[in-house]
Design an enzyme around this catalytic site. Structure first.
Site, PDB file in Angstrom:
ATOM      1  N   GLY A 220       0.866  -1.176   0.000  1.00  0.00           N
ATOM      2  CA  GLY A 220       0.000   0.000   0.000  1.00  0.00           C
ATOM      3  C   GLY A 220       0.897   1.219   0.000  1.00  0.00           C
ATOM      4  O   GLY A 220       1.863   1.273  -0.749  1.00  0.00           O
TER       5      GLY A 220
ATOM      6  N   SER B  50       5.741  -5.425  -1.307  1.00  0.00           N
ATOM      7  CA  SER B  50       5.742  -4.028  -1.752  1.00  0.00           C
ATOM      8  C   SER B  50       6.118  -3.095  -0.591  1.00  0.00           C
ATOM      9  O   SER B  50       7.257  -3.133  -0.133  1.00  0.00           O
ATOM     10  CB  SER B  50       4.391  -3.689  -2.373  1.00  0.00           C
ATOM     11  OG  SER B  50       4.426  -2.457  -3.021  1.00  0.00           O
ATOM     12  N   ALA B  51       5.171  -2.305  -0.061  1.00  0.00           N
ATOM     13  CA  ALA B  51       5.496  -1.435   1.075  1.00  0.00           C
ATOM     14  C   ALA B  51       6.005  -2.240   2.268  1.00  0.00           C
ATOM     15  O   ALA B  51       6.865  -1.784   3.026  1.00  0.00           O
ATOM     16  CB  ALA B  51       4.275  -0.604   1.468  1.00  0.00           C
TER      17      ALA B  51
ATOM     18  N   HIS C 258       8.660  -3.110  -7.147  1.00  0.00           N
ATOM     19  CA  HIS C 258       8.032  -2.706  -8.436  1.00  0.00           C
ATOM     20  C   HIS C 258       9.080  -2.095  -9.364  1.00  0.00           C
ATOM     21  O   HIS C 258       8.773  -1.159 -10.108  1.00  0.00           O
ATOM     22  CB  HIS C 258       6.919  -1.670  -8.232  1.00  0.00           C
ATOM     23  CG  HIS C 258       5.765  -2.123  -7.400  1.00  0.00           C
ATOM     24  ND1 HIS C 258       4.676  -2.783  -7.904  1.00  0.00           N
ATOM     25  CD2 HIS C 258       5.536  -2.007  -6.059  1.00  0.00           C
ATOM     26  CE1 HIS C 258       3.810  -3.042  -6.928  1.00  0.00           C
ATOM     27  NE2 HIS C 258       4.309  -2.583  -5.794  1.00  0.00           N
TER      28      HIS C 258
ATOM     29  N   GLU D  36       8.680  -6.540 -10.620  1.00  0.00           N
ATOM     30  CA  GLU D  36       7.448  -7.257 -10.304  1.00  0.00           C
ATOM     31  C   GLU D  36       7.622  -8.714 -10.733  1.00  0.00           C
ATOM     32  O   GLU D  36       8.076  -8.979 -11.849  1.00  0.00           O
ATOM     33  CB  GLU D  36       6.261  -6.603 -11.002  1.00  0.00           C
ATOM     34  CG  GLU D  36       5.997  -5.206 -10.487  1.00  0.00           C
ATOM     35  CD  GLU D  36       4.694  -4.598 -10.999  1.00  0.00           C
ATOM     36  OE1 GLU D  36       4.100  -5.160 -11.929  1.00  0.00           O
ATOM     37  OE2 GLU D  36       4.289  -3.561 -10.456  1.00  0.00           O
TER      38      GLU D  36
END
Lengths: 319, 319
Positions: B169, B202-203, B239, B275
């Site tokens: 997020g 991700s985060a 990413h 990714e």
């Protein structure tokens, strides 16, 4: 009108405004206070106050704030700022050269009275090379240029400047350098009070707004705050990018990122300035220039599309 | 070996390590000190010291640090951490469903001993909805899931957890919530000292590293620091995106942004995880998994390409 004298909690007491003011009170940007809170802050009781209109000094981004007892609330509202800003989305348009796409706007904005422009190259690492690029461009437009990094006293350089150009690069690096060099207050004062013309490009546009919360840049350094110069009471997202429907990349789109910002409480409007767009601010008037338009995001509302020539003055007033 | 006892300047004194240590000294991550500086810190003179090897507790990201008097310098170096990390670039791959591309890795990583996973949904605004999505996925893989936002005592929830999954997020929102809830120290302790398995996406991968300086996210809130969990002593860019040669957008490429980071002094390596890539860390070993490879950026060096299966253990040691 009863004259109330209070000690400001932060910032400097405004010069030469005592004649206009019933009281001096420093407020954070976007403050919304009930009158009773104002009186608490002023340490007086509502019942004992004798006043009709109270003029407040609002720090950092407002020149003066009107407070009407009858209205029952105080809304921070920019009044009578002398600011003149040209906020450019991007320094270079695809296929063009440095500032070529906005050079006519720069010339029209600075006019013939300005002879020299103070350049702020802090957003890029190689300040010498950056100043050389900017100087060549501005000289080709007929303006002399001093770079602030060549001055032994940056605050004094701002104090003496006829106009300021803050270039693009990394927004975090730029903002941290503005804080480190003690320039936030001085640039704000020169632009809001003295009417010194301010041109910002990309990161230089980000730092001109209320905060850098909507920069696209990587947080390569940690500034002491994300609050910025606050020359306007809203955010800009430069290099605004529409979603690419063919993309297979799963990172958030720009619109999703701005929506995440607006999930936070009390977040101001965000103007997504596409590459090729500029915002001209003159006092309480704002006009979209350029050719690519802009997309406006307001918390809790659907985004709206805006064409070159449209006015955004309501963003300056509705704070 | 002379036993020196000093008071730590920051952090907690390590438990149960006194038997191993000649002295206890807390250092920031990536510290490089000359031995004389170590002695200054220990408030003793080089001449009066009697020691061969000094074991130092290094906060926040190192378990122990070796300092050899003969070598003339101290290099913070991870030794013997029990950490187990699965750091995923992205939650969803184009055309796939949530965590589908890495579910086999998650199952292999957690194994059959773990029964329940603690989910940290702080990176998204709607925590209930996010926990529902994650719970459905993990239950389909055979694991029960608790979401930390449903606990009245988040620190205690971490303390009791068998495994931790920190979802993606907004990285700034996530890191701020970790600080606000007092979880930085507790998660670090559980992972580095107790060997609690940590999955980040991700985060959640960004905050697992030494800092969030190389996140792609918008700084929608202001965390008290960009320093993160420090479970590894380098940065990751999730990413990671190769430049699009057909793009007409003039914002910086990902590589340009990371290069700007490395213009700053003493910045650690950055692993650009495309990714579809994951990094598996087990103690002092790190292995690239997935299908898309990674690009490694070291300050002052040309970036290098890396294929799935390659080892990155040197990033854990060479700090």
């Amino acid at each position: 009108m009863g004259l109330l004298t209070v000690t400001a909690e932060a910032g400097e007491e405004p010069q030469g405004k005592r004649g206009l003011c019933g009281a001096v009170l420093f407020l954070p940007p976007r403050s919304r206070l009930h009158t009773t809170q104002v009186f608490e802050l002023l340490s007086v009781q509502l019942a004992t106050a004798v006043w009709d209109i109270l003029l407040l000094q609002c720090s950092p981004s407002y020149t003066r704030v009107a407070c009407d007892k009858a209205a029952g609330s105080v809304v921070a509202r920019t009044m009578g700022s002398r600011r003149r800003l040209l906020l450019v989305s991007n320094s270079t348009l695809h296929g063009g050269t440095y500032l070529a796409h906005c050079q006519d706007h720069i010339r029209a904005f600075l006019g013939e009275q300005v002879k020299r422009v103070l350049f702020v190259p802090y957003a890029l690492h190689n300040r010498d090379a950056y100043a050389k690029t900017a100087r060549e461009k501005f000289e080709s437009l007929g303006y002399g240029m001093d770079s602030i990094h060549e001055s032994s006293n940056p605050v004094e350089a701002v104090r003496k400047s006829e106009a300021i150009f803050v270039g693009g690069g990394n927004t975090f690096r730029l903002l941290k350098a503005l804080y480190d060099n003690g320039l936030i207050t001085e640039i704000r004062k020169r632009v809001l009070e003295d009417g010194t013309p301010y041109i910002g490009s990309s990161a230089g546009t980000n730092v001109a707004t209320i905060s850098v919360n909507t920069t696209n840049d990587m947080p390569i350094v940690y500034p002491p705050s994300l609050s910025a110069l606050g020359l306007v009471p809203f955010n800009i997202n430069p290099h605004f990018l529409d979603p690419d429907v063919n993309s297979k990349h799963m990172g958030e789109t720009r619109e999703q990122r701005i929506t995440q910002y607006h999930e936070e409480l009390d977040t101001p409007p965000v103007l997504g300035l596409r590459e090729g767009s500029l915002l001209l601010v003159e006092g309480d008037k704002a006009t979209l220039l350029g050719v690519t338009g802009a997309r406006l995001f307001m918390r809790g509302k659907a985004p709206t599309e805006h064409m070159p020539g449209e006015k955004f003055s309501f963003l300056l007033m509705d704070s």
